[in-house]
Motif scaffolding. Structure first.
Motif, PDB file in Angstrom:
ATOM      1  N   PHE A  37      10.150  54.813 -23.176  1.00 11.96           N
ATOM      2  CA  PHE A  37       9.173  54.026 -23.940  1.00 11.96           C
ATOM      3  C   PHE A  37       9.544  54.002 -25.418  1.00 11.96           C
ATOM      4  CE2 PHE A  37       6.315  55.827 -20.515  1.00 11.96           C
ATOM      5  CZ  PHE A  37       6.530  54.738 -19.692  1.00 11.96           C
ATOM      6  N   TYR A  92      12.313  50.565 -17.080  1.00 12.16           N
ATOM      7  CA  TYR A  92      12.360  50.122 -15.688  1.00 12.16           C
ATOM      8  C   TYR A  92      13.743  50.288 -15.069  1.00 12.16           C
ATOM      9  CZ  TYR A  92      13.488  45.830 -18.317  1.00 12.16           C
ATOM     10  OH  TYR A  92      14.000  44.941 -19.208  1.00 12.16           O
ATOM     11  N   ASN A 132       9.914  58.794 -13.413  1.00 14.69           N
ATOM     12  CA  ASN A 132       8.561  58.247 -13.408  1.00 14.69           C
ATOM     13  C   ASN A 132       7.634  59.150 -14.191  1.00 14.69           C
ATOM     14  OD1 ASN A 132       9.210  57.090 -10.148  1.00 14.69           O
ATOM     15  ND2 ASN A 132       8.890  55.807 -11.935  1.00 14.69           N
ATOM     16  N   PHE A 164       0.684  59.581 -16.510  1.00 19.32           N
ATOM     17  CA  PHE A 164       0.146  59.412 -17.850  1.00 19.32           C
ATOM     18  C   PHE A 164      -1.101  60.262 -18.056  1.00 19.32           C
ATOM     19  CE2 PHE A 164       2.708  55.766 -17.056  1.00 19.32           C
ATOM     20  CZ  PHE A 164       3.254  55.433 -18.279  1.00 19.32           C
ATOM     21  N   ALA A 219      -3.530  55.742 -16.307  1.00 18.16           N
ATOM     22  CA  ALA A 219      -2.999  54.381 -16.378  1.00 18.16           C
ATOM     23  C   ALA A 219      -2.829  53.747 -15.001  1.00 18.16           C
ATOM     24  CB  ALA A 219      -1.666  54.355 -17.149  1.00 18.16           C
ATOM     25  N   PHE A 261      -3.513  50.986 -12.083  1.00 17.34           N
ATOM     26  CA  PHE A 261      -3.751  49.548 -12.183  1.00 17.34           C
ATOM     27  C   PHE A 261      -5.144  49.246 -11.620  1.00 17.34           C
ATOM     28  CE2 PHE A 261       0.955  49.803 -11.314  1.00 17.34           C
ATOM     29  CZ  PHE A 261       1.293  49.777 -12.654  1.00 17.34           C
ATOM     30  N   HIS A 277      -6.734  46.602 -10.983  1.00 19.14           N
ATOM     31  CA  HIS A 277      -6.924  45.463 -10.092  1.00 19.14           C
ATOM     32  C   HIS A 277      -6.263  45.686  -8.742  1.00 19.14           C
ATOM     33  CE1 HIS A 277      -3.204  45.086 -12.244  1.00 19.14           C
ATOM     34  NE2 HIS A 277      -2.793  44.089 -11.506  1.00 19.14           N
ATOM     35  N   PHE A 326       3.399  50.323  -5.673  1.00 16.31           N
ATOM     36  CA  PHE A 326       3.893  49.381  -6.689  1.00 16.31           C
ATOM     37  C   PHE A 326       5.358  49.612  -7.066  1.00 16.31           C
ATOM     38  CE2 PHE A 326       4.399  47.699 -11.000  1.00 16.31           C
ATOM     39  CZ  PHE A 326       3.892  46.425 -10.846  1.00 16.31           C
ATOM     40  N   GLY A 327       5.685  50.871  -7.340  1.00 16.55           N
ATOM     41  CA  GLY A 327       7.050  51.186  -7.761  1.00 16.55           C
ATOM     42  C   GLY A 327       8.078  50.787  -6.707  1.00 16.55           C
ATOM     43  N   MET A 332       8.496  47.066  -6.572  1.00 18.42           N
ATOM     44  CA  MET A 332       9.304  46.562  -7.675  1.00 18.42           C
ATOM     45  C   MET A 332      10.788  46.870  -7.449  1.00 18.42           C
ATOM     46  SD  MET A 332       7.436  44.929  -9.743  1.00 18.42           S
ATOM     47  CE  MET A 332       6.281  44.419  -8.500  1.00 18.42           C
ATOM     48  N   ILE A 370      -1.239  51.136 -19.311  1.00 15.47           N
ATOM     49  CA  ILE A 370      -1.099  50.486 -18.006  1.00 15.47           C
ATOM     50  C   ILE A 370       0.157  49.619 -17.988  1.00 15.47           C
ATOM     51  CG2 ILE A 370      -2.111  48.708 -16.515  1.00 15.47           C
ATOM     52  CD1 ILE A 370      -4.827  49.867 -17.182  1.00 15.47           C
ATOM     53  N   GLU A 390       2.771  50.169 -19.872  1.00 18.55           N
ATOM     54  CA  GLU A 390       3.895  51.118 -19.830  1.00 18.55           C
ATOM     55  C   GLU A 390       4.103  51.642 -18.412  1.00 18.55           C
ATOM     56  OE1 GLU A 390       3.242  54.144 -22.756  1.00 18.55           O
ATOM     57  OE2 GLU A 390       4.262  52.962 -24.292  1.00 18.55           O
ATOM     58  N   ALA A 391       2.991  51.892 -17.706  1.00 17.17           N
ATOM     59  CA  ALA A 391       3.099  52.360 -16.326  1.00 17.17           C
ATOM     60  C   ALA A 391       3.847  51.331 -15.495  1.00 17.17           C
ATOM     61  CB  ALA A 391       1.713  52.619 -15.745  1.00 17.17           C
ATOM     62  N   GLY A 392       3.617  50.057 -15.759  1.00 13.59           N
ATOM     63  CA  GLY A 392       4.329  48.995 -15.054  1.00 13.59           C
ATOM     64  C   GLY A 392       5.829  49.077 -15.289  1.00 13.59           C
ATOM     65  N   TYR A 393       6.217  49.185 -16.578  1.00 10.56           N
ATOM     66  CA  TYR A 393       7.645  49.323 -16.902  1.00 10.56           C
ATOM     67  C   TYR A 393       8.219  50.564 -16.251  1.00 10.56           C
ATOM     68  CZ  TYR A 393       7.149  45.745 -20.501  1.00 10.56           C
ATOM     69  OH  TYR A 393       6.924  44.576 -21.165  1.00 10.56           O
ATOM     70  N   ASP A 394       7.438  51.648 -16.290  1.00  6.16           N
ATOM     71  CA  ASP A 394       7.888  52.925 -15.760  1.00  6.16           C
ATOM     72  C   ASP A 394       8.159  52.818 -14.262  1.00  6.16           C
ATOM     73  OD1 ASP A 394       8.296  55.782 -16.323  1.00  6.16           O
ATOM     74  OD2 ASP A 394       6.711  56.026 -14.826  1.00  6.16           O
ATOM     75  N   LEU A 395       7.373  51.957 -13.574  1.00  4.86           N
ATOM     76  CA  LEU A 395       7.519  51.798 -12.126  1.00  4.86           C
ATOM     77  C   LEU A 395       8.421  50.616 -11.792  1.00  4.86           C
ATOM     78  CD1 LEU A 395       3.845  52.671 -11.348  1.00  4.86           C
ATOM     79  CD2 LEU A 395       5.806  53.967 -10.535  1.00  4.86           C
ATOM     80  N   TYR A 396       9.433  50.427 -12.611  1.00  6.08           N
ATOM     81  CA  TYR A 396      10.552  49.523 -12.315  1.00  6.08           C
ATOM     82  C   TYR A 396      10.205  48.040 -12.377  1.00  6.08           C
ATOM     83  CZ  TYR A 396      11.783  54.083 -10.565  1.00  6.08           C
ATOM     84  OH  TYR A 396      11.966  55.421 -10.467  1.00  6.08           O
ATOM     85  N   ALA A 397       9.078  47.674 -13.003  1.00 10.90           N
ATOM     86  CA  ALA A 397       8.759  46.261 -13.154  1.00 10.90           C
ATOM     87  C   ALA A 397       9.411  45.739 -14.428  1.00 10.90           C
ATOM     88  CB  ALA A 397       7.249  46.065 -13.211  1.00 10.90           C
ATOM     89  N   ILE A 439       0.675  42.529 -13.808  1.00  6.84           N
ATOM     90  CA  ILE A 439      -0.257  43.467 -14.436  1.00  6.84           C
ATOM     91  C   ILE A 439      -1.070  42.825 -15.570  1.00  6.84           C
ATOM     92  CG2 ILE A 439      -0.413  45.606 -15.772  1.00  6.84           C
ATOM     93  CD1 ILE A 439       2.097  46.433 -14.008  1.00  6.84           C
TER      94      ILE A 439
END
Lengths: 367, 303
Positions: A63, A84, A89, A92, A96, A98, A100, A109-110, A113, B200, B202-209, B218
């Motif tokens: 990050f 990514y 992994n 948080f 964090a 999701f 929805h 999700f991971g 992706m 959230i 960042e969590a997306g990026y972290d999970l390979y998105a 997201i």
């Protein structure tokens, strides 16, 4: 902590610095940090808030990018990769999740992706749900489950892609004490079962001591000491580490000659005791030494004791009692003694007492 | 209202109605009243010099869709009306899409600024609102007309030999409406994005998105309420826009708003104007129902 066995190191932080902002508002979050994290290790970054531990974690996650130095994952430099593209992994602090998506969708999700086939995703998600005991709630939305359950989902979501390293950013700080204790054991179990390297960030020294294989104590963007919990506790390298972890007594002493029984230090009372030296400390002159309160004992026989003082305060804690003394040179000193079933307080405030110090209880500090 | 169980509940109910009263009065007299009048007028006959004659007639409604040839009395579709309605829907839809394409990144940009900077950026978005609509529209005209800023600059730079006709085109109308209604898209999207917990993302990026996947999987689903609100806020006033198409579209590129105005003014056909106004209302309602249904379909499937 040396790079000699680089092959078995999951993560290597090599001279990494991180500076935020510039000019007046320049903040050095990490100052030339070097540390190695071995495979399958539960590694904890421990320090007060603002010490740089979370920044270091975010650098490993991707990050943030380092201002200087390299981050190696299993020997390969990943400093320039986006998050990514890194097989690590994060769990948080705020979870964090999701909002929805359902619990199962979050966990999958991971893998989704990564482009895994549906059948494999479903199978892994089921395994993960079982691992964190959330199978019954898999179709719930994340706002329909409790904080502790969210924590489990966050863990399962980060573990599902089977990362090379799992990063945990103070994941237990939002839980109440009872749940936190449960999760500490749970995390240890998960780490054993999955065999994944855990890098855990916390400001809670007890958490660090109970869970870690290795602890790195940080302050002001620097790593002060790396070692096993027992090492760090019994042989703190400097004043900050000694103070930050557990309670301790500081004394000024003079380094005496090295005898057959190792190094001797001369305490303010004039008595000499055996002491452990730090790897890179001075070898003569005045030094600061520390003695843990539970490594000292009170005695009414003052002549043989290493130190003598006046008992000023008695604080009863149930399992043990803390005796606050004042030494002859006005230094405060605390002795902690286990309570006995007879229920009698053996000493009174105002007593003149001797303090015996156990073998190997005196540690010389670097500073 | 049902019979109150006890006096305290009764009092609470009375208080509630009293508090609601001002809004209800305004709604009744300023919204429902005129609407009702328009609805009634659409079923009357036109007076010779404007106004209405109180005879029931569905001629106005007939004329919304069809036209009768004066000579051979054959009935055909009222192409003029239909094409104007179609143009209005098309231009409003185009405006909404453009507003989203420009407004979403703008809102994202503002929401990702440091907190103390965001108000300044929002202010910049809102400032044009402080200027009169007509003046802003003429300002746009000044920029895009043949002797305007753009064409002069391009001519002077030698990029073009003769001015590009921008003014008095559909594009000019869309540009004008986009400029006027853009803040209505940015503000609701910003509002829902500001509430977004960026860990959230960042969590997306972290999970390979990848960036695109994070946006689609997201960010977009989470700010959807803002996007829906923004789209409605842009689409509805665009559909009824009057000043912008009048000024930037010249006389020839009419939208529904202009057509309605024409019936009440030069056309002296108040019933037809009323019928067209009601038709516009129905189109808006159907479009909204359809849009909200489609936009929230995924939620229903998940929930």
């Amino acid at each position: 902590m040396n790079s000699s066995n680089g092959g078995s190191q999951a993560v290597r932080i090599e001279a990494v610095s991180k500076v935020f902002g510039e000019g007046e508002g320049r903040v050095v979050a990490l100052d030339n940090v070097t540390v190695g994290i071995r495979q399958n290790e539960f590694f904890t970054l421990l320090g007060p808030s603002g010490c740089g531990k979370t920044t270091l974690l975010r650098l490993i996650a991707g990050f943030e990018h380092p201002t200087g130095g390299e981050i190696l994952l299993e020997g390969a430099d990943i400093s320039a990769l986006p998050p990514y593209a890194r097989p690590v992994n994060t769990v948080f602090q705020s979870y964090a999740l999701f909002p929805h998506m359902t619990v199962a969708q979050n966990i999958g999700f991971g893998l989704e992706m990564l482009g895994k086939p549906r059948a494999e995703i479903d199978r892994t998600v089921d395994d993960m749900l079982q691992l964190v005991k959330m199978t019954e709630l898999k179709d719930r939305h994340t706002n329909q489950i409790s904080g502790g359950q969210q924590q489990r989902v966050a863990l399962a979501r980060a573990l599902a892609p089977h990362p090379k390293v799992l990063l945990l950013d103070e994941p237990l700080s939002a839980l109440d004490l009872k749940l936190r204790k449960e999760m500490q054991i749970e995390l240890k179990r998960l780490q054993n079962e999955t065999g994944i390297t855990f890098v855990f960030v916390t400001h809670d020294q007890e958490e660090a001591l109970t869970m870690s294989d290795q602890i790195a104590v940080m302050n002001n963007g620097k790593i002060l000491q790396v070692g096993a919990p027992r090492d760090i506790y019994d042989h703190p390298a400097d004043r900050f580490v000694a103070q930050f972890i557990g309670e301790t007594n500081f004394l000024t002493a003079e380094l005496a000659s090295r005898g057959k029984s190792g190094t001797q230090v001369k305490l303010p009372s004039g008595k000499s005791v055996a002491a452990a030296l730090p790897a890179d400390g001075r070898t003569q002159g005045l030094v600061t030494v520390v003695v843990r309160p539970e490594h000292a004992r009170l005695t009414k026989v003052k002549s043989k004791a290493a130190l003598t003082g006046t008992l000023e305060n008695i604080v009863y804690f149930g399992t043990d009692t803390h005796y606050h003394l004042q030494l002859e040179d006005k230094t405060p000193f605390i002795v902690r003694e286990q309570n006995q079933p007879d229920g009698q307080a053996p000493y009174r405030e105002g007593d003149q007492l001797g303090i015996e110090i156990g073998a190997d209880a005196v540690q010389v500090l670097r500073d | 209202m049902t019979e109150p169980v006890n006096s305290r509940m009764h009092k609470a109910a009375v208080n509630r109605w009293l508090l609601l009263a001002p809004a209800l009065v305004i709604l009744c007299f300023a919204a429902s009243g005129p609407l009702l009048i328009v609805l009634v007028y659409s079923f009357l006959q036109p007076g010779d010099y404007g106004g209405v004659v109180w005879n029931f007639s569905i001629e106005a409604w007939f004329n919304v869709l069809f036209q009768e040839d004066i000579f051979d009395e054959t009935v055909t579709f009222a192409d003029a009306h239909l094409s104007i309605f179609w143009r209005s829907v098309r231009l409003s839809f185009g405006t909404t899409v453009m507003a989203f394409v420009i407004g979403f990144p703008t809102a994202y940009f503002i929401a990702t600024r440091p907190k103390q900077q965001r108000d300044m950026w929002l202010l910049l978005i809102i400032i044009p609102f402080w200027t009169n609509l007509l003046i802003r529209t003429f300002a746009i005209m000044e920029v895009i007309r043949n002797e305007g800023v753009i064409n002069s600059a391009l001519l002077a730079a030698g990029v073009i030999d003769s001015p590009i006709q921008i003014l008095f085109t559909d594009f000019a109308i869309m540009l004008g409406m986009l400029y006027v209604y853009l803040p209505l898209m940015v503000l609701p999207i910003y509002a829902s994005m500001e509430r977004l917990d960026f860990s959230i993302v960042e969590a997306g990026y972290d999970l390979y998105a990848s960036r695109f996947k994070v946006l689609r999987r997201i960010i977009l689903p989470l700010v959807k309420p803002g996007v829906i609100a923004g789209s409605i806020l842009v689409f509805v006033p665009s559909l009824g826009a009057y000043v912008t198409p009048r000024v930037l579209g010249g006389g020839k590129n009419l939208m529904v708003g202009n057509l309605i105005e024409l019936q009440f003014g030069q056309g002296r056909n108040w019933p037809l104007g009323s019928a067209l106004a009601v038709t516009l209302l129905v189109i808006v309602m159907v479009a909204l129902l359809f849009y909200v249904r489609v936009a929230t379909k995924e939620d229903i499937k998940h929930g």
